[in-house]
Design an enzyme around this catalytic site. Sequence first.
Site, PDB file in Angstrom:
ATOM      1  N   GLY A   1      38.303  49.156  55.025  1.00 32.73           N
ATOM      2  CA  GLY A   1      38.914  50.304  54.348  1.00 32.73           C
ATOM      3  C   GLY A   1      39.887  49.925  53.246  1.00 32.73           C
TER       4      GLY A   1
ATOM      5  N   ASP B   1      25.335  58.878  45.945  1.00 35.44           N
ATOM      6  CA  ASP B   1      26.725  59.130  46.362  1.00 35.44           C
ATOM      7  C   ASP B   1      27.701  58.882  45.216  1.00 35.44           C
ATOM      8  OD1 ASP B   1      25.738  56.401  46.997  1.00 35.44           O
ATOM      9  OD2 ASP B   1      27.858  56.005  47.359  1.00 35.44           O
ATOM     10  N   ASN B   2      27.197  58.329  44.118  1.00 36.05           N
ATOM     11  CA  ASN B   2      28.068  58.069  42.978  1.00 36.05           C
ATOM     12  C   ASN B   2      27.760  58.994  41.801  1.00 36.05           C
ATOM     13  OD1 ASN B   2      29.257  56.045  44.465  1.00 36.05           O
ATOM     14  ND2 ASN B   2      27.972  54.428  43.612  1.00 36.05           N
TER      15      ASN B   2
HETATM   16  P1  AMP Z   1      30.755  52.264  46.823  1.00 37.68           P
HETATM   17  O1  AMP Z   1      30.070  50.950  46.631  1.00 37.68           O
HETATM   18  O2  AMP Z   1      32.202  52.243  46.418  1.00 37.68           O
HETATM   19  O3  AMP Z   1      30.016  53.414  46.264  1.00 37.68           O
HETATM   20  O4  AMP Z   1      30.822  52.463  48.409  1.00 37.68           O
HETATM   21  C1  AMP Z   1      29.699  52.718  49.199  1.00 37.68           C
HETATM   22  C2  AMP Z   1      30.148  53.066  50.586  1.00 37.68           C
HETATM   23  O5  AMP Z   1      30.768  51.960  51.234  1.00 37.68           O
HETATM   24  C3  AMP Z   1      31.164  54.208  50.661  1.00 37.68           C
HETATM   25  O6  AMP Z   1      30.893  54.978  51.801  1.00 37.68           O
HETATM   26  C4  AMP Z   1      32.468  53.470  50.791  1.00 37.68           C
HETATM   27  O7  AMP Z   1      33.462  54.264  51.399  1.00 37.68           O
HETATM   28  C5  AMP Z   1      32.077  52.303  51.680  1.00 37.68           C
HETATM   29  N1  AMP Z   1      32.972  51.145  51.488  1.00 37.68           N
HETATM   30  C6  AMP Z   1      33.075  50.343  50.418  1.00 37.68           C
HETATM   31  N2  AMP Z   1      34.011  49.392  50.617  1.00 37.68           N
HETATM   32  C7  AMP Z   1      34.508  49.588  51.856  1.00 37.68           C
HETATM   33  C8  AMP Z   1      35.503  48.935  52.657  1.00 37.68           C
HETATM   34  N3  AMP Z   1      36.191  47.866  52.210  1.00 37.68           N
HETATM   35  N4  AMP Z   1      35.737  49.420  53.881  1.00 37.68           N
HETATM   36  C9  AMP Z   1      35.069  50.487  54.350  1.00 37.68           C
HETATM   37  N5  AMP Z   1      34.128  51.137  53.663  1.00 37.68           N
HETATM   38  C10 AMP Z   1      33.854  50.695  52.423  1.00 37.68           C
HETATM   39 MG    MG Z   2      30.561  55.305  46.053  1.00 39.98          MG
END
Ligand code: AMP
Ligand code: MG
Length: 481
Positions: free
Chosen positions: A126, A253-254
């Site tokens: 997180g 999701d983006n």
């Molecule tokens: P993203 O690559 O930012 O679009 O993230 C994709 C998914 O992975 C989302 O659900 C984020 O909340 C989750 N996520 C990314 N980094 C972390 C992390 N360090 N801890 C927990 N969840 C993460």
């Molecule tokens: Mg994302």
Amino acid sequence: MKTDEYGFNFENTYARLPELFFSHVELNPVPHGKLVIFNEMLAKDLGLNGENLRNQNGLGILSGNVIPSGGLPIAQAYGGHQFGHFTKLGDGRAILLGEQLTPNNERYDIQLKGSGRTPYSRGGDGKATLGPMLREYIISEAMHGLQIPTTRSLAVVMTGEKIYRETKLPGAILTRVAKSHLRVGTFQYASVWGSEKELKALVDYAIERHYPRLLEGNKNRYLSFLQAVIDAQARLISQWMLVGFIHGVMNTDNVAISGETIDYGPCAFMDVFNPATVFSSIDEQGRYAYANQPKITAWNLSRFAETLLPLLDADQNVAISLAEEEIRHFLSIYDGYFLNGMRKKLGITTDNPQDKELTRDLLHLMYEHKADYTNTFLDLTFERFEKGDLYSSNEFKLWKKKWKSRQEPNAFEIMEKNNPALIPRNYKVEEVLRAAVQDEDFKPLYDFLKVLKSPYDHSETQRSYARPPDPSVPYVTYCGT
Ligand code: AMP
Ligand code: MG
């Protein structure tokens, strides 16, 4: 308007949606927050008191240690197609504090990114680290300077924690500001894990929040909603393409329903014009390459349209054909925006059926001669044709003649306003991040952000940031967390 000493004037309308869509979360206090950067102008626009937010108590809020008055920390649920594969996701490293109502009566989500575990964290911690959070700050604010719809960055704090990635890195939290965090993935979540009633609640909420004009005298407001989202995406992606922006991870999701650019992970700007440009280390197939962005957006919008089917018509076949019809329009809507933008970049304001070819020919010549995308348009603007393979070629000379015959008398003024003097060059981004992360020297970052604020100024300072990179050094980006 009643606000607290920090100017917070929160509502929490998202948290009134069915519980399916979010989880209440506790804060995860950090040892000691240290402010690295604060966006004074944005704070002012939001009606926030920058001075108080920057002091020790205010810092408690930006570090995720203290809930501001009226705030209600939640993590949002969503799903998403990641590189084509559907998964349950959600805010795994972000929490929404509340929706700020600004003095102009606008509504913005105030979210902490990197604030610790939530029920959606899966295996992750997180947390976020300083480099990627500053990178998001730089690029999102650069996009805003380029007048492209985007989430904004209010602040970055260092948390005093060491975060374990490949090495130990300084922890950081970004305060992200967005029209909302409703994504295509939020609708997919409703469609897969919710009832039709829950889906309808979400869609009605999104319409009211982002497209309230659709609420009046509308025969099929859900179809109009689909059209509005398609239009906003077509416009947004055309703006990316016009400045050479490559998002890098256009998973569903983006994709924000508001039409803002969201999620600055492995994004980067293209230097030499090449449609196949990919920077992201994980995008091995080039799914999100520069030239694929419009097509991928159509794919993402198809996934969005699917979620709306039960609302579009009681008869599923009718609903499908309505949705298909709209998706079919996407590429021509996009083409229209792109061509219009290209005309402006070339100093043309009237329509001519040959402009598409004129644009295509120029891009083709840029590709053949490995010309820098941003700087070629600057050269055209300022008529600098002394240096470079491209300009000495006969094809270019012929092209230039055609182009000149299409230009308006005030072409220069139009071109100046539509061709940025600088983009956040990758090597420059890395340089300022290195100084910040390795040496805690933030001066290069502040200087860089200052020029990125006004990329259409064409001053000497702006120009000093326009140098293209050394082509022998390839650039790779990572989905840094
Ligand atoms: P993203 O690559 O930012 O679009 O993230 C994709 C998914 O992975 C989302 O659900 C984020 O909340 C989750 N996520 C990314 N980094 C972390 C992390 N360090 N801890 C927990 N969840 C993460
Ligand atoms: Mg994302």
